[in-house]
Structure formats: C-alpha cells, structure tokens
Scaffold this motif. Sequence first.
Motif, short mmCIF file in Angstrom:
data_model
loop_
_atom_site.label_atom_id
_atom_site.label_comp_id
_atom_site.label_asym_id
_atom_site.label_seq_id
_atom_site.Cartn_x
_atom_site.Cartn_y
_atom_site.Cartn_z
N VAL A 41 0.84 -1.10 -0.02
CA VAL A 41 0.05 0.08 -0.08
C VAL A 41 0.94 1.45 0.00
N GLN B 102 -3.24 6.98 -0.25
CA GLN B 102 -4.47 6.82 0.72
C GLN B 102 -4.45 7.84 1.51
N ARG C 84 -9.90 -5.74 -3.08
CA ARG C 84 -9.70 -4.22 -2.68
C ARG C 84 -11.06 -3.70 -3.14
#
Length: 249
Positions: free
Chosen positions: A103, A108, A167
């Motif tokens: 990630v 994010q 996801r």
Amino acid sequence: MRCHEVDYHIQGESMQLVEIGLDPGETVIAEAGMMNYMEQGISFETKMGDGSDPDQGMFGKLFSAGKRMLTGESLFLTHFENQGQDRRKVAFSAPYPGSIVPVNMAQQGGVLYCQKDAFLAAALGTKIGVAFSRKLGAGFFGGEGFILQKLEGDGLVFIHAGGTVIRKQLNNETIKLDTGSLVCFSEGIDYDIEMVSGLKSMLFGAEGFCLTTLSGTGTVWIQSLPFSRLADRIIACAPQLGGDAKGES
C-alpha cells in the motif's frame, strides 16, 4: 519524517513473501520474527519504537510500545538497514498462508487502519500506533476489532491477510462483512460493528452475532480466509484439542 523510498517484489501465490530492495543507508521496519532472508550488508536491530520520530525520548517510546501491546503485538520492532555500499535485499513472510498487499500511503491520504496482525513491514518513517473505534457498537461487540492498528506516513507499507485479498473502492457507499474478514481501510471510511437482526439468524445462521459495517468514501481491503476461521477448522479436526478426527486411515 519522510519515509524512505524502497522498492519491492512479491513472490509466490498462496504463501507469499515480499523482497524489499534497500539502497545504502535505507531502512525498513518489520514485526519481530517476520524476516525470511537478507543479503550481506544488511544489519538488523530490535528497537522499542518505529523510528518515525528520531527525537523521541524513552518515555515516548515506552508509551508507544504500551499502545502496541493493546493490539496484542510485541513491544519491539526490528529495523533492517543497508550498511553496505551497494543495493541489497531483505525478505519477509507471514506466519500463515495468505497474500501480501503493498500500500502506497501517499495515495491513501497518509493514514491506514488495520486489524491486529495485519501489519508486516514498512519503510522507515512510518508511524505505527493504535486507534479506538468511536462507535458504541464496536466497543460492546467488536472484541479485538474495537482496537485497530493505525499506520501513518507517505511511503510503502506491507499488509498481510489470509487467503485472497479483495480491494473495494467505496464512493459514499456502505458495505457489510464478517468481522474477521476485514483487513484494513483508508481514511474517510466510517467503521462500526452491529448485531445481526433476528433471533433465528443469530442462533442458526452460522455467520456470527455481529457484522462489520463500513461506510463512506475510501478503500477497503477484505480477506477471504481470516486466520481465526482457519484456526477453528484446524482445532475442530484435531482430536487432541477436542475435535473429531477426519480424513484418517
């Protein structure tokens, strides 16, 4: 502190490992006991704290370590640094079958909330803490899900999950899932745990008494095989643990 810029390569299918490349002077942090192999020139040291604040004193490190204990994790993290003159690699794997998810925290919003045991490794500079659900339902029924790991930073983190990872991108939407199936979610997602409606569903549905509800706009990662479910099946088939023997000749 800006996170170190590391690169990686994930190997394997159902029992994966992640190989992280470090330039001279770069460091990656990981949960204790997760290292699989490392090349010559990589040194490691177990430290109390994630190293995201170089000026943090001993009291601050103890406080941070104490918060980590609330999620059942070790007081310590292992720091792997490339002290050589050339690029070197270090690899990590998780203790049970599943997938490793990279990630990019900068994509994010710099914050990620994870279930306990989900964090595997991250670039130095990532802050690892805890977050408490503000919802009453999560407090009463969430159990360990009431306390989440909170990761902050702008670099790469590596999350481990059981089975296949899906996801989901939510756009002002709501999704409900088994409490053990949640891996992590980004900022902008509202997290709560609610009781299953209907006495018959509670008693005979075999889906548990609670569901996790995620609402808002952001990203959610879901695992197909939570470790708790795998452990229950193993115990059920182990006679010495009170289960019934199956598949024996």
